[in-house]
Design an enzyme around this catalytic site. Structure first.
Site, mmCIF file in Angstrom:
data_model
loop_
_atom_site.group_PDB
_atom_site.id
_atom_site.type_symbol
_atom_site.label_atom_id
_atom_site.label_comp_id
_atom_site.label_asym_id
_atom_site.label_seq_id
_atom_site.Cartn_x
_atom_site.Cartn_y
_atom_site.Cartn_z
ATOM 1 N N MET A 73 -22.240 -56.531 50.569
ATOM 2 C CA MET A 73 -22.666 -57.781 49.940
ATOM 3 C C MET A 73 -24.082 -57.681 49.410
ATOM 4 O O MET A 73 -24.386 -58.179 48.330
ATOM 5 C CB MET A 73 -22.560 -58.914 50.947
ATOM 6 C CG MET A 73 -21.287 -59.706 50.800
ATOM 7 S SD MET A 73 -21.291 -61.149 51.836
ATOM 8 C CE MET A 73 -20.998 -60.491 53.452
ATOM 9 N N ALA A 74 -24.952 -57.029 50.189
ATOM 10 C CA ALA A 74 -26.339 -56.884 49.758
ATOM 11 C C ALA A 74 -26.407 -56.058 48.477
ATOM 12 O O ALA A 74 -27.134 -56.397 47.541
ATOM 13 C CB ALA A 74 -27.152 -56.223 50.857
ATOM 14 N N GLU A 76 -11.374 -69.017 38.775
ATOM 15 C CA GLU A 76 -11.831 -67.645 38.470
ATOM 16 C C GLU A 76 -11.409 -67.289 37.040
ATOM 17 O O GLU A 76 -10.323 -67.683 36.589
ATOM 18 C CB GLU A 76 -11.298 -66.646 39.509
ATOM 19 C CG GLU A 76 -9.790 -66.592 39.647
ATOM 20 C CD GLU A 76 -9.167 -65.572 38.734
ATOM 21 O OE1 GLU A 76 -9.923 -64.787 38.148
ATOM 22 O OE2 GLU A 76 -7.935 -65.588 38.588
ATOM 23 N N CYS A 110 -3.306 -58.575 40.630
ATOM 24 C CA CYS A 110 -3.284 -58.267 42.059
ATOM 25 C C CYS A 110 -2.781 -59.447 42.876
ATOM 26 O O CYS A 110 -2.377 -59.282 44.021
ATOM 27 C CB CYS A 110 -4.638 -57.789 42.539
ATOM 28 S SG CYS A 110 -5.993 -58.759 41.950
ATOM 29 N N ASN A 111 -2.813 -60.643 42.301
ATOM 30 C CA ASN A 111 -2.375 -61.797 43.080
ATOM 31 C C ASN A 111 -1.028 -62.359 42.670
ATOM 32 O O ASN A 111 -0.536 -63.287 43.282
ATOM 33 C CB ASN A 111 -3.419 -62.917 42.987
ATOM 34 C CG ASN A 111 -4.552 -62.682 43.950
ATOM 35 O OD1 ASN A 111 -4.358 -62.017 44.972
ATOM 36 N ND2 ASN A 111 -5.708 -63.185 43.625
ATOM 37 N N ARG A 112 -0.452 -61.835 41.592
ATOM 38 C CA ARG A 112 0.821 -62.387 41.179
ATOM 39 C C ARG A 112 1.596 -61.418 40.312
ATOM 40 O O ARG A 112 1.033 -60.516 39.696
ATOM 41 C CB ARG A 112 0.645 -63.707 40.441
ATOM 42 C CG ARG A 112 -0.073 -63.575 39.101
ATOM 43 C CD ARG A 112 -0.225 -64.912 38.442
ATOM 44 N NE ARG A 112 -1.131 -65.769 39.197
ATOM 45 C CZ ARG A 112 -0.781 -66.881 39.796
ATOM 46 N NH1 ARG A 112 0.462 -67.297 39.732
ATOM 47 N NH2 ARG A 112 -1.664 -67.588 40.444
ATOM 48 N N GLN A 124 -6.027 -61.473 31.660
ATOM 49 C CA GLN A 124 -4.847 -60.730 32.118
ATOM 50 C C GLN A 124 -3.588 -61.239 31.436
ATOM 51 O O GLN A 124 -2.706 -60.469 31.060
ATOM 52 C CB GLN A 124 -4.726 -60.857 33.645
ATOM 53 C CG GLN A 124 -5.809 -60.071 34.378
ATOM 54 C CD GLN A 124 -5.982 -60.529 35.817
ATOM 55 O OE1 GLN A 124 -5.637 -61.649 36.177
ATOM 56 N NE2 GLN A 124 -6.542 -59.657 36.656
#
Lengths: 273, 427
Positions: free
Chosen positions: B195-196, B116, B52-54, B122
């Protein structure tokens, strides 16, 4: 003998330096090496005390020089047992220097020629001394753990989590392991006091002679009894429990040194200097 | 001539998410791209990474510019998007820079959240697709294996992956510092929110105990409780449940505090002072910060947790410097191997090895046959030299022959292994 004691003192200090370096650098190898050095020093110390025991025919606690040495020995012994059980790695930086300081004080004090005292040759005295000293060593550890608890609690409460936050275990762990020390110390102190009474009955013909040391030992006992009672009934844990463990150890130090130095009594003989 | 290692791609720093979305390759599309790629005469080996980022394409090619153009065209064809739309966002690295880039990506030094852990997996998937399509050859195989090794080293030798960098995970980490074990700790969730809920899921994964859910609208509470296999309680019951729970996560839209020190103080005695940890994710806050002043009660609000994360991220960046050093080392090592793939050094090394063997065997023979004259000896040495020349003739011609470049490095690699020219005892 002199050389052996100086060597042991040196090893205690070396181990202390290792534990303190571990606190800062967090290299496991430092912790392991310090542990070996401490164990080696402890073995040497045990042999020395055993030798003195055999030579004198009774526990070597006839002056402050010897008493402090036995105190240091008990702290290290109890610490090694505790470490084996709980693996609280940073506690070494408290226990080893404490023992080291007691040894230095012991080395600096003059030795006093022994008076022939048959009253010291009793198996009850051996039990009395061993139980009281190891009990007080356990309280010393409880105090150290209490300090660690207060530090860790402060870092979590103030949300400034720098140096200690990562190095110290959880509050729960500190609280429960500190409590184990208090219970162990209390049990041993109770045994120590009981054997002391038996011994007193045999030597002086009465259980209690209201000597200041006896009174303050009673105070100490009551203080820890209160701590355990409050914890069981009301649930005094965490901060209060930690503070009480620290106060308790201060009272012990006073009972150990202050009473002997400031007040008169038949225990005085053990801390002459 | 050695084939070039070329990398082109775009990531979260060079392309906005709208563009990255358009250029994301599914595994099937990646397979197609790889197949098309190796069919082109300009590309020898190829591998495609899409997360998703590259989106990156790693190739070996006889010549850079045509390979890059081919790759761009290929992306454009498969994703149905003109080259001009994405070509500005592309970066191109060649040689050492390309190698370093792959190492950095795998070690998560180039990630949006440094350290991360997903990217390595991946990359492994991407490599698997290339292997299945037989589009990776001797260079990419070696490069990727080295990459996995480097990434593991960075992870184990630096603290790059230590400590939480998300709100919910930071809360869990704090919980561990208070309780030690989170196992069997009871949790009360007040309100709802992404988030909770994430924090509750983390807790469940850490085998926490019973989960209670309190919500203004009871139906919503029941629904949430169902999801967590917990129990819904009414809002008014919260003080009662404070007696048993250990962790309270609050995330309501209430305008003021919903928990004040009073009820907490009241339950502490019943709890026998067992610690109580409040995680306040709501804005405006739900839990009165004064509760933090009470013994054995700990309150962390969203800003506190954010500070925790900021500190942890700072730590990771500090650790990343060590990671860069490991990467630099690995680039140099890889370069050495890569350069050895050239024909000339391989032939030189092969000849040196044979000459060394001949020389030492000659000396042994001369030592045994002491009656040989100086002339005899030089005749034997000449003979062994010409044997070496004859033996080496065909391999030299073969290795120097201009053929498919990818194949050539493969053969050189084999030669080096066959004659153990790199003294690689382990392999």
């Amino acid at each position: 003998m002199e050389n052996a004691i100086i060597g042991i003192t040196f090893l205690y200090l070396l181990s202390s330096a290792g534990y303190i370096a571990y606190l800062f650098l967090q290299k496991d190898v430092l912790h392991r090496l310090s542990g070996y050095v401490l164990a080696l020093a402890f073995l040497g110390h045990t042999a020395t005390i055993g030798y003195n025991f055999l030579m004198a025919g009774h526990m070597p606690v006839s002056d402050l020089h010897e008493t402090l040495s036995v105190a240091a020995w008990a702290i290290v012994g109890v610490y090694i047992l505790f470490q084996h059980q709980f693996n609280l790695k940073v506690l070494g930086a408290f226990a080893a220097p404490l023992a080291g300081m007691a040894m230095i004080a012991s080395d600096l004090l003059p030795r006093i020629p022994l008076l022939a005292q048959n009253s010291l040759r009793s198996i009850w005295l051996v039990f009395h001394v061993l139980a009281v000293f190891s009990g007080e060593a356990a309280f010393a550890l409880a105090c150290g753990i209490g300090v660690l608890y207060l530090i860790q609690e402060k870092t979590i409460k103030t949300k400034k989590r720098r140096f200690f936050y990562r190095r110290l275990p959880s509050l729960e762990f500190l609280d429960s392991s500190g409590y184990v020390c208090v219970v162990a110390g209390f049990t041993l102190l109770t045994i120590g006091l009981a054997t002391g009474f038996v011994y007193a009955k045999m030597i002086w013909g009465k259980f209690l002679s209201w000597d200041p040391k006896e009174i303050w030992s009673g105070v100490t006992w009551l203080l820890y009894a209160a701590l355990i009672h409050e914890r069981l009934v009301v649930g005094w844990r965490g901060r209060k429990s930690a503070i009480l463990a620290i106060i308790g150890f201060c009272v012990i130090i006073f009972t150990f040194l202050g009473v002997n130095l400031l007040m008169k009594g038949h225990h005085e003989v053990f801390t002459r200097w | 001539m050695l084939p070039e290692i070329v990398l082109l791609g775009l990531n979260h720093k060079t392309a906005p998410v709208e563009l990255r979305e358009c250029l994301a390759f599914s595994p099937d599309q990646a397979s197609t791209a790889l197949d098309n790629g190796v069919r082109s005469p300009h590309i020898s080996e190829i591998l495609l990474i899409s997360t998703c980022n590259r989106m990156e394409i790693l190739m070996t090619a006889p010549d850079c510019p045509p390979a890059i153009d081919t790759a761009k065209q290929m992306i454009s064809d498969i994703k149905q998007i003109p080259v001009s739309e994405f070509s500005n966002a592309l970066y191109v690295h060649t040689g050492n820079d390309a190698v370093r880039h792959v190492f950095r990506v795998a070690s998560s030094l180039d990630s949006m959240v440094v350290g991360e852990p997903q990217i390595l997996g991946q990359l492994k998937d991407a490599y698997l697709i290339a292997v299945q399509n037989k589009t990776s050859g001797v260079i990419l195989n070696r490069l990727l294996h080295k990459t996995f090794f480097v990434a593991k080293r960075v992870r184990s030798e630096t603290g790059i992956g230590d400590h939480a960098v998300s709100i919910s995970y930071a809360a869990i980490e704090l919980g561990r510092k208070i309780f030690g074990e989170l196992e069997a700790k009871k949790v009360l969730l007040i309100g709802a929110g992404e988030m909770a809920e994430l924090a509750v899921e983390h807790l469940i994964r850490n085998r926490s105990g019973a989960i209670f859910v309190a919500n203004r609208t009871f139906e919503r509470g029941v629904e949430l409780a169902g999801r967590f296999k917990g129990q819904a309680i009414r809002f008014e019951e919260i003080p009662e449940y404070l007696k048993t729970v250990d962790i309270v996560i609050s995330s309501t839209g209430a305008p003021g505090y919903i928990l004040t020190p009073q009820p907490v103080k009241a339950v502490m005695r019943v709890r026998k002072n067992r610690p109580l940890f409040f995680i306040d994710i709501a804005v405006p806050r739900d839990i009165d910060p004064d509760i933090n002043r009470m013994g054995n009660a700990y309150v962390y609000d969203i800003d506190d947790l954010k500070n925790v994360i900021d500190e942890n991220i700072e730590d990771r960046h500090r650790e990343a410097v060590k990671g860069e050093r490991i990467v630099d080392e690995a680039v140099i090592q890889f370069r050495k191997w890569y350069e050895s793939l050239d024909a000339v050094p391989t032939i030189v090394a092969l000849r040196a090895k044979l000459e060394q063997i001949a020389e030492s065997e000659n000396q042994k023979t001369f030592h045994a046959l002491k009656h040989l004259s100086e002339e005899d000896r030089s005749a034997i040495q000449r003979m062994s030299q010409s044997m070496i020349n004859k033996i080496l003739h065909d391999p030299m011609v073969y290795l120097r022959r201009n053929g498919c470049y990818g194949d050539k490095s493969l053969h050189i690699d084999w030669t080096r292994k066959l004659f153990n020219l790199d003294n690689d005892n382990q392999e």
